[in-house]
Design a protein around this motif. Structure first.
Motif, PDB file in Angstrom:
ATOM      1  N   GLN A 227       0.824  -1.205   0.000  1.00 43.00           N
ATOM      2  CA  GLN A 227       0.000   0.000   0.000  1.00 43.00           C
ATOM      3  C   GLN A 227       0.861   1.259   0.000  1.00 43.00           C
ATOM      4  O   GLN A 227       1.942   1.295   0.608  1.00 43.00           O
ATOM      5  N   THR A 228       0.357   2.285  -0.652  1.00 42.13           N
ATOM      6  CA  THR A 228       1.011   3.594  -0.629  1.00 42.13           C
ATOM      7  C   THR A 228       0.540   4.345   0.612  1.00 42.13           C
ATOM      8  O   THR A 228      -0.655   4.601   0.762  1.00 42.13           O
ATOM      9  N   PRO A 229       1.443   4.695   1.521  1.00 41.31           N
ATOM     10  CA  PRO A 229       1.007   5.291   2.796  1.00 41.31           C
ATOM     11  C   PRO A 229       0.248   6.597   2.641  1.00 41.31           C
ATOM     12  O   PRO A 229      -0.662   6.885   3.424  1.00 41.31           O
ATOM     13  N   GLN A 350      13.262  -0.190  15.369  1.00 42.80           N
ATOM     14  CA  GLN A 350      12.313   0.769  14.823  1.00 42.80           C
ATOM     15  C   GLN A 350      12.369   2.110  15.544  1.00 42.80           C
ATOM     16  O   GLN A 350      12.771   2.212  16.686  1.00 42.80           O
ATOM     17  N   ALA A 351      11.933   3.140  14.848  1.00 44.37           N
ATOM     18  CA  ALA A 351      11.562   4.402  15.466  1.00 44.37           C
ATOM     19  C   ALA A 351      10.077   4.562  15.126  1.00 44.37           C
ATOM     20  O   ALA A 351       9.298   3.644  15.335  1.00 44.37           O
ATOM     21  N   LEU A 352       9.674   5.695  14.579  1.00 44.13           N
ATOM     22  CA  LEU A 352       8.296   5.871  14.126  1.00 44.13           C
ATOM     23  C   LEU A 352       8.123   5.081  12.828  1.00 44.13           C
ATOM     24  O   LEU A 352       8.814   5.338  11.843  1.00 44.13           O
ATOM     25  N   LYS A 353       7.227   4.109  12.820  1.00 44.29           N
ATOM     26  CA  LYS A 353       7.101   3.247  11.652  1.00 44.29           C
ATOM     27  C   LYS A 353       5.669   2.759  11.501  1.00 44.29           C
ATOM     28  O   LYS A 353       5.055   2.313  12.468  1.00 44.29           O
ATOM     29  N   LYS A 359       4.425   0.723   1.975  1.00 44.37           N
ATOM     30  CA  LYS A 359       5.728   1.074   1.435  1.00 44.37           C
ATOM     31  C   LYS A 359       6.330   2.208   2.263  1.00 44.37           C
ATOM     32  O   LYS A 359       5.625   2.861   3.040  1.00 44.37           O
ATOM     33  N   LYS A 360       7.602   2.438   2.107  1.00 39.65           N
ATOM     34  CA  LYS A 360       8.244   3.535   2.814  1.00 39.65           C
ATOM     35  C   LYS A 360       7.664   4.858   2.323  1.00 39.65           C
ATOM     36  O   LYS A 360       7.554   5.084   1.121  1.00 39.65           O
TER      37      LYS A 360
END
Length: 365
Positions: A227-229, A350-353, A359-360
């Motif tokens: 998915q596209t965020p 992880q940090a904020l994820k 996807k990124k």
């Protein structure tokens, strides 16, 4: 020896009949201190959530609540605002002395799918009494995004416990002194390790969180990075005051100020700090496996991603505000494989994820 059962012992429970299922476990289904639970072939949309209570079976209660039966063998979309019940593939026949608790998987909580496990004669969700013998059911209620699930989809996980494994605050202080359980915050211990919220990020205009969009497309929960965020999330940036107003009934992904460490001989669980400290709920998915944030497996401390849902009124949260606590339990023995150690762990270091489904993001300050 009491404690949380490790992966090797969980695998042996299939061999002894303490856990049964129509097919053998998936290759990555058993985690260092927990077991993912698989959906069965049918889902039922029901009129309301329920608990069976003493002397009652889930199957019997269902009969008066079913609105529609859904075939999951080819996949089906679960809609927002609806409640579904699915019989899980795994059934239990626990020996005396062994109990269990369940939780949504991290990826389930991060897409705002509210899910709880129900056992026959259960008085509480996500709790399986000592010596329980019988089936397990998942209650599923997507809150923000419609989701595509199928037979075998894994939304929940179960953790088995021999006796009382909880570590007292006094013992926890000693463990913290030896292993540094949290760093980067106030390092407060009381009712577990207290965690606070990070609303500063790396400074002004830096990314500090995400707010979920409404009326989006469907998320296939079994597909990674599909998915596209930007189609599902609005990024939130530090505008200079290190605070955030939570809008009523909206869903947010935020992050803890502290980096968390779960040493190999311990397991941890995030629990709400106190419903009286604010008009919001934090963290649906609570299990942290042995090795989370552990330096030998690439962690070096990993921050806890916070799934935050506000209640009926707007509420301001400030940077450094305590929003949850992490309770630790002893393992019965050290797991042979730790979280992040070649077992498909998605959130080590992880940090904020966002969840693994996305996807990124194109822009990440």
């Amino acid at each position: 020896m009491g404690g949380i059962l490790p992966a090797k012992t969980i695998a042996n429970m299939f061999a002894t009949g303490a856990i049964s299922a129509p097919r053998k476990p998936d290759e990555d289904q058993i985690q260092p201190a927990s077991l993912d639970l698989r959906l069965g072939a049918k889902a039922w949309r029901v009129r309301a959530s329920f608990l069976p209570g003493p002397g009652a079976l889930v199957e019997d209660k269902l009969q008066n609540l079913i609105l529609h039966e859904i075939d999951l063998t080819k996949g089906a979309v679960l809609e927002t605002g609806c409640v579904y019940i699915v019989k899980l593939q795994e059934a239990l026949k626990l020996p005396e002395g062994l109990s269990a608790t369940t939780n949504p998987k991290s990826s389930t909580g991060r897409i705002d799918v509210f899910t709880r496990v129900i056992a026959d004669e259960g008085r509480a969700f996500d709790s399986v009494r000592e010596g329980y013998s019988g089936p397990l059911y998942a209650e599923i209620s997507p809150r923000t995004f419609p989701v595509l699930v199928r037979e075998g989809t894994r939304l929940s996980q179960i953790r088995f416990r021999n006796g009382d494994a909880l570590i007292s605050d006094e013992e926890l202080l000693k463990v913290h002194e030896e292993h540094t359980l949290v760093s980067g915050g106030d390092d407060l211990i009381g009712g577990g390790v207290q965690l606070s919220i990070d609303l500063k990020g790396t400074g002004k205009d830096s990314l500090i969180g995400y707010r979920a969009k409404r009326h989006t497309g469907v998320i296939d929960v079994d597909k990674k990075e599909a998915q596209t965020p930007e189609e599902f999330w609005e990024p939130i940036y530090n505008r200079g005051d290190a605070s955030l107003i939570l809008d009523p009934n909206e869903f947010y992904i935020l992050v803890s100020q502290e980096a968390v460490h779960v040493p190999p001989m311990y397991a941890a669980e995030m629990v709400p700090f106190d419903p009286l400290v604010g008009e919001f709920r934090v963290h649906y998915a609570g299990f942290f496996d042995p090795g989370f944030g552990h330096s030998t497996v690439g962690g070096s401390g990993s921050r806890a991603v916070l799934e935050v849902r506000s209640h009926e009124v707007p509420f301001i949260v400030e940077h450094g505000q305590t929003v949850g606590r992490l309770v630790y339990e002893t393992m019965q023995e050290r797991p042979e494989t730790l979280y992040g150690e070649g077992i498909g762990s998605n959130y080590q270091g992880q940090a904020l994820k966002l969840s693994k489904h996305f996807k990124k993001p194109q822009k990440q300050n």
